[in-house]
Design a protein around this motif. Sequence first.
Motif, short mmCIF file in Angstrom:
data_model
loop_
_atom_site.label_atom_id
_atom_site.label_comp_id
_atom_site.label_asym_id
_atom_site.label_seq_id
_atom_site.Cartn_x
_atom_site.Cartn_y
_atom_site.Cartn_z
N ALA A 167 39.07 -79.87 -7.60
CA ALA A 167 38.16 -80.86 -7.03
C ALA A 167 38.40 -82.25 -7.60
N ALA A 168 39.01 -82.30 -8.80
CA ALA A 168 39.36 -83.58 -9.40
C ALA A 168 40.69 -84.10 -8.87
N GLY A 169 41.33 -83.32 -7.99
CA GLY A 169 42.63 -83.72 -7.46
C GLY A 169 43.79 -83.28 -8.32
N ALA A 170 43.51 -82.44 -9.34
CA ALA A 170 44.55 -81.96 -10.24
C ALA A 170 45.00 -80.56 -9.82
N ASP A 171 46.08 -80.11 -10.41
CA ASP A 171 46.52 -78.73 -10.20
C ASP A 171 45.54 -77.79 -10.89
N GLY A 172 45.34 -76.60 -10.31
CA GLY A 172 44.41 -75.64 -10.87
C GLY A 172 44.72 -75.26 -12.30
N HIS A 173 46.00 -75.36 -12.71
CA HIS A 173 46.37 -75.03 -14.08
C HIS A 173 45.63 -75.90 -15.10
N ARG A 174 45.26 -77.11 -14.71
CA ARG A 174 44.56 -77.99 -15.64
C ARG A 174 43.20 -77.41 -16.04
N GLY A 175 42.64 -76.59 -15.17
CA GLY A 175 41.34 -76.02 -15.45
C GLY A 175 41.37 -74.71 -16.23
N VAL A 176 42.58 -74.21 -16.54
CA VAL A 176 42.69 -72.90 -17.19
C VAL A 176 41.99 -72.85 -18.55
N PRO A 177 42.16 -73.85 -19.44
CA PRO A 177 41.43 -73.77 -20.72
C PRO A 177 39.92 -73.68 -20.53
N ALA A 178 39.40 -74.42 -19.55
CA ALA A 178 37.97 -74.34 -19.26
C ALA A 178 37.61 -72.96 -18.73
N ALA A 179 38.46 -72.41 -17.87
CA ALA A 179 38.22 -71.08 -17.32
C ALA A 179 38.18 -70.03 -18.42
N VAL A 180 39.12 -70.10 -19.36
CA VAL A 180 39.16 -69.15 -20.47
C VAL A 180 37.90 -69.31 -21.32
#
Length: 343
Positions: free
Chosen positions: A77-90
């Motif tokens: 949603a921020a326009g970034a690749d989903g990989h950027r959210g992985v630390p938050a997801a973990v």
Amino acid sequence: MTALRTVTRAPHPVPEILARCQELVRPALAEAVGRLHPWVAEMAGYSFGWCEVDGTPARTPGGKGLRQALAVLGAEAAGADGHRGVPAAVAVELVHAFTLLHDDIMDGDATRRRRPAVWKAYGTGPAVLTGDALFALAVDTLATAPQGPDTVRLLSTALADLVHGQADDLLFVTRPPTGPQRVTPQEYLTMAEKKTGALLGCAVALGAALGVAPAGTVTALDRAGRHLGIAFQLVDDVLGIWGDPAVTGKPVGGDLREGKKTFPVVAASDSPAAPRLFALLGRPERAGEAARLIEEAGGRAAALAEARTQTAAARALLADTPLPTHAARDLSRLVDFLVDREL
């Protein structure tokens, strides 16, 4: 007792979204758990459905992966690749697991996802220790990520709300069922936002923050997630009374047998049948009668109506926030899917 109707619907794209996000997050989640003490890592793996009590690999179905998916979608949603959210997801997945471990102990729930809860399988002390380890690991995972130090405050705020909500939920049990000191529907909604909504809002907000979204977008996504969390809790409350055990994995009327003041019960507290209803709570052999009284008093309808209100608020926030088309679509689909279990 009337069970929920089985409705045939066309295949929904959300399971694919959840599976995509889980595939992206699972290696990082496994790597993080692998850094724990081996025995603690085994108990954590058991809680995730990765292994049996002796450490033997298992394929036990885990949770929906909702929170980790929200974090990945927040980054998108921020326009970034989903990989950027992985630390938050973990981080949010570890926190969620930690809360489940401790909740099962506090509530005395002996099973989780159709098998013994961690505290029943390993003991109360080891389960508490594992929950503590998962909490510490979540903070470390986020703090060491890019932009992580700036987002730990988001996580700490959500955790403070979560503890506040859990405390209120436990205290609700001690409140009288009727009269001026009874739990009101608004008090219950406030509790649900903190206990359930805070972590959902945090998940999508953290993903967006790691994706370097503007502050306004992060705030709007957090609010949308909180509304979604309330709706999710309300639908869970309905399923906890009238749900199909084959679908929910819980005994029908389980919440009534335990005497929980869920929203349908609280919403029925002003009805003429309230004294008779509350006399039945916590009596397993009378759960069917209690469910009937709640439905006749409008408790079920009130819970579903409020869930629709909260869902509409989440949708409105998503619609009013500038987001990439694909991310807005996936988030909206996720909102619809999670509350469409009964609506």
